[in-house]
Design an enzyme around this catalytic site. Structure first.
Site, short mmCIF file in Angstrom:
data_model
loop_
_atom_site.label_atom_id
_atom_site.label_comp_id
_atom_site.label_asym_id
_atom_site.label_seq_id
_atom_site.Cartn_x
_atom_site.Cartn_y
_atom_site.Cartn_z
CB THR B 152 -0.99 0.20 1.23
OG1 THR B 152 -1.86 -1.42 1.13
CG2 THR B 152 -2.09 1.23 1.40
CB ILE B 341 -32.11 -0.03 -0.81
CG1 ILE B 341 -32.44 -1.04 0.30
CG2 ILE B 341 -33.17 0.97 -0.64
CD1 ILE B 341 -32.05 -0.19 1.79
N GLY B 343 -31.51 -0.72 -6.21
CA GLY B 343 -31.64 -1.18 -7.48
C GLY B 343 -30.66 -0.79 -8.73
CD GLU B 367 -3.25 -2.50 8.46
OE1 GLU B 367 -2.27 -1.94 7.62
OE2 GLU B 367 -3.23 -2.34 9.54
#
Lengths: 364, 390
Positions: B152, B341, B343, B367
């Protein structure tokens, strides 16, 4: 500020209840469940702890400690860790007393609070739930119809804790003004009490069904008197209390499963050494922690007098889902033994299912 | 006294970070679609916003401690966009390792650099004791050979803390961490990973080929390989007690953005979420949404718990794992649920919800995966060592 540290006073209360739960509640839980009865000697012993009277002001005969939903949440988790059923029986008078303390008029406080400050367990209760499949706590079907200078109450109530012996009931009902609660004495004309109900779980808790056929009450019997009571707030108190109780039960399940899983051997090693069991236990621990913080958050808001509608809803619904899940897994970890009444997990499984459908059957 | 209310001081600080986040959010789609194009440290529009370090002000005992504050800042940043986090954060995971395991001299020498941490290899991830990268002493130098992936901020970093073994036969006890500065001959950044989400983040792959570093670059300076112990391994692992709550918070910031977006979209469609009417008093959508919100709150409070323990100098290794495991699971459920919810609107790239769904997925992996967190929690619960529960 952000703090997870209870006050010293709260720590003392919590530790006292933890000991009481371990020494008194847990050992008699199974016997009471089998007998479907709570022993009077237990109620007397619990009464001595001052569960109800402690937070009633001295002017009404109480011990005058500050009203603290947070302390009560800590106490309830501990008592329910011993046994949720007996915890609810011991705390049932608070359903009435703390509602009056929180929302009652001065007159009502003077009249009723001293009842709970005597030396003997005094039963009084809250009647909110109704035996319909679409029960909605905010819209009970029980009606309070205006009649002259009072009301006539009609409807059916169920799951009224300690209703078999309660001297007074708080009846949640819909009036023309909205959601209200009314103080009704047990011997009121038109009120019939059937007890005990037979339930899946919490068997040792005597619950009653109330039939109200035009029970006449005066204006002054409406909780809060002329200013009325905030029943949503009472409901929030109930939800937080149930959250704390359910979490105490969850902890009992996990703490029973851990040593069992370490001892039980399958395929030459303790089942706890298998990830399928160990991870389940880890998840139980995660959810018990999370539930506790949700309960604390809601209790803290109640204590500050803030609107706790959302947080109390989260606390109750989360605790309900997770305690059911944890008790269910408790049975599974014990396998066939989880089904046998020699172990407490089948009782906790029934109790969790029962607790998790309740509203306002306990109070903080 | 138990209390979960932020002080006015804390709120002011977090509001300021949120305001900057809102500006950054305008660029979120650009840096998602232009992967590896590095966002500037400060967006032109956001140049008036001071760095949060300058907003700390006079902190009182009532204000939250630095560990809690760090998680809250992380959460506010990723609520804006994950890229805010990387632009604004000076140090990387390597800096945390340096602070946890380095000597005072080492901290003084490298503390000002942005340091990445290179643990994962093509053949080992969750079990870092099996790293194959070797470090061999040659006079006053260490010679590193091996391959690292998933580093990272690996390109932007000015140095990297590399995990390597000095004695393969010693297992965990042979693992040491070394600081390698960028530009050291034999240290090559081979490529940037192409990812599902957090595309503005520069995740790198490294090769070390006879890479020579000074002998004193071994973090902590202990060259011994204790028999049967973990050596410095445990010390380095302690880094995670501080960073795991932060990673949990990163995910929760993204999930909060998803919840806010969904709530607003529902409101615009005339659907108001009402709390507390019970199962019979509300729609399935409202019930579903509230459940997602409760999951968020549960994980958020678990993060505060882990941070609060750290601020009060109490052990928090289990709590760090609890909040990491919980947050890692709920952010997935929340973003998946919000899409469900809404869509087709949820999957449209006209909105950021689909990006948040991709961005937050990594927080249950890096992590320490959710499974690793459960392993840590279970070992503590059961009082088991590594050998008893694998």
């Amino acid at each position: 500020m952000i703090s997870f540290a209870p006050t010293e006073e709260q720590e003392v209360a919590r530790d006292t209840m933890r000991n009481f739960a371990a020494q008194v509640l847990r050992p008699m839980a199974r016997e009471c469940d089998e007998a479907s009865a709570v022993a009077d000697s237990f109620l007397a012993q619990a009464w001595e702890l001052g569960l109800t009277a402690t937070q009633i002001p001295e002017s009404y005969g109480g011990f005058g400690a500050a009203r603290s939903p947070m302390t009560n949440a800590l106490v309830l988790e501990e008592l329910a860790h011993g046994d949720a059923t007996l915890a609810m029986a011991a705390m049932a008078p608070s359903l009435f007393a703390h509602a009056v303390l929180d929302q009652g008029s001065e007159e009502q406080k003077q009249q009723y609070l001293p009842l709970f400050c005597g030396e003997r367990y005094h039963a009084a209760s809250m009647a909110w739930a109704e035996p319909t499949p679409d029960f909605n706590a905010l819209q009970p079907r029980t009606k309070a119809a205006r009649k002259g200078k009072g009301f006539l109450l009609s409807g059916t109530k169920c799951f009224v804790p300690m209703g078999d012996r309660a001297s007074h009931f708080l009846i949640a009902a819909h009036s023309d003004d909205g959601l209200d609660a009314f103080i009704v004495p047990r011997d009121a004309s038109g009120l019939s009490v059937t007890a005990p109900e037979k339930n899946l779980g919490l068997r040792a808790l005597p619950t009653a069904r109330l039939q109200l056929d035009g029970v006449a009450v005066a204006d002054s019997d409406r909780l809060g008197g002329a200013v009325r009571a905030d029943l949503r707030r009472l409901l929030n108190h109930g939800r937080v209390a149930l959250g704390a109780i359910m979490n105490g039960l969850s902890r009992a399940v996990l703490e029973y499963c851990v040593p069992y899983a370490k001892e039980r051997v399958a395929f030459d090693e303790a089942i706890a050494r298998k990830q399928s069991i160990a991870f389940r236990l880890a998840d139980m621990h995660i959810e018990i922690e999370c539930t506790r913080w949700l309960v604390w958050k809601a209790a803290g808001q109640l204590e500050r007098g803030l609107d706790a509608t959302k947080s109390a809803h989260f606390a109750r619904s989360y605790a309900a889902e997770k305690s059911m899940w944890i008790a269910d897994n408790g049975v599974q970890v014990l396998g066939g033994h989880g089904f046998i009444r020699e172990h407490p997990v089948e009782m906790w499984y029934r109790n969790a299912r029962t607790l998790s459908v309740l509203e306002a059957a306990a109070s903080v | 006294m138990i209390d979960f209310q932020l002080t006015a001081n804390d709120k002011k600080l977090l509001d300021a970070i949120r305001a900057e986040g809102l500006v950054a959010r305008k660029y979120a789609r650009y840096y998602d679609e232009n992967e590896h194009e590095f966002p500037p440290e400060k967006l032109e529009e956001a140049k008036e916003f001071p760095h949060f370090m300058n907003l700390l002000g006079d902190r009182t005992d009532e204000d939250c401690g630095m560990a809690v504050l760090t998680t809250l800042i992380a959460q506010e940043q990723t609520w804006g966009d994950y890229s805010v986090r990387m632009r604004r954060q000076k140090g990387g995971l390597g800096n945390s390792a340096l602070q946890a395991a380095g000597t005072d001299e080492q901290k003084a020498k490298w503390g000002h650099l942005t340091l990445a941490m290179a643990i994962t290899e093509p053949g080992c991830g969750s079990d870092p004791s099996k790293v194959q990268t070797t470090a061999v002493r040659d006079g006053d130098q260490w010679v590193l050979n091996g391959e690292k992936i998933f580093v990272t901020t690996g390109c932007r970093a000015e140095g990297v803390v590399v995990w390597a073994t000095i004695d393969k036969s010693a297992g965990r006890a042979g693992i040491k961490s070394f600081l390698v500065e960028k530009g050291t001959p034999g240290f090559v950044v081979t490529h940037k990973e192409k990812k599902l989400g957090i595309r503005a983040d520069d995740t790198a792959a490294y090769v070390f080929e006879d890479c020579r570093i000074p002998r004193e670059n071994l973090l902590g300076g202990d060259e011994s390989v204790p028999k049967g112990g973990s050596g410095g391994f445990r010390g380095v692992m302690k880094t995670f007690n501080m960073t795991r709550p932060n990673v949990a918070a990163l995910g929760l910031g993204i999930a909060e953005a998803a919840l806010d977006f969904t709530r607003d979209a529902l409101r615009e469609a005339g659907i108001e979420v009402e709390y507390g009417p019970g199962l019979h008093g509300q729609s399935a959508v409202s019930e579903r949404f509230q459940r997602l919100e409760a999951l968020w709150e549960a994980a958020h409070l678990a993060v505060l718990r882990a941070g609060w323990l750290a601020d009060n100098r109490q052990p928090n290794n289990v709590e760090a794992s609890v909040c990491k495991a919980k947050a890692g699971a709920v952010v997935r459920e929340i973003t998946q649920g919000c899409i469900e919810i809404l869509g087709p609107m949820g999957v449209s790239r006209d909105h950021l919800l689909e990006k948040w769904f991709r961005d937050c997925r990594i927080t249950d992996i890096y992590e320490g995966t959710g499974e690793i967190q459960r392993l840590i929690i279970a070992r503590t619960l059961l009082d088991y060592g590594r050998g008893e529960l694998k």
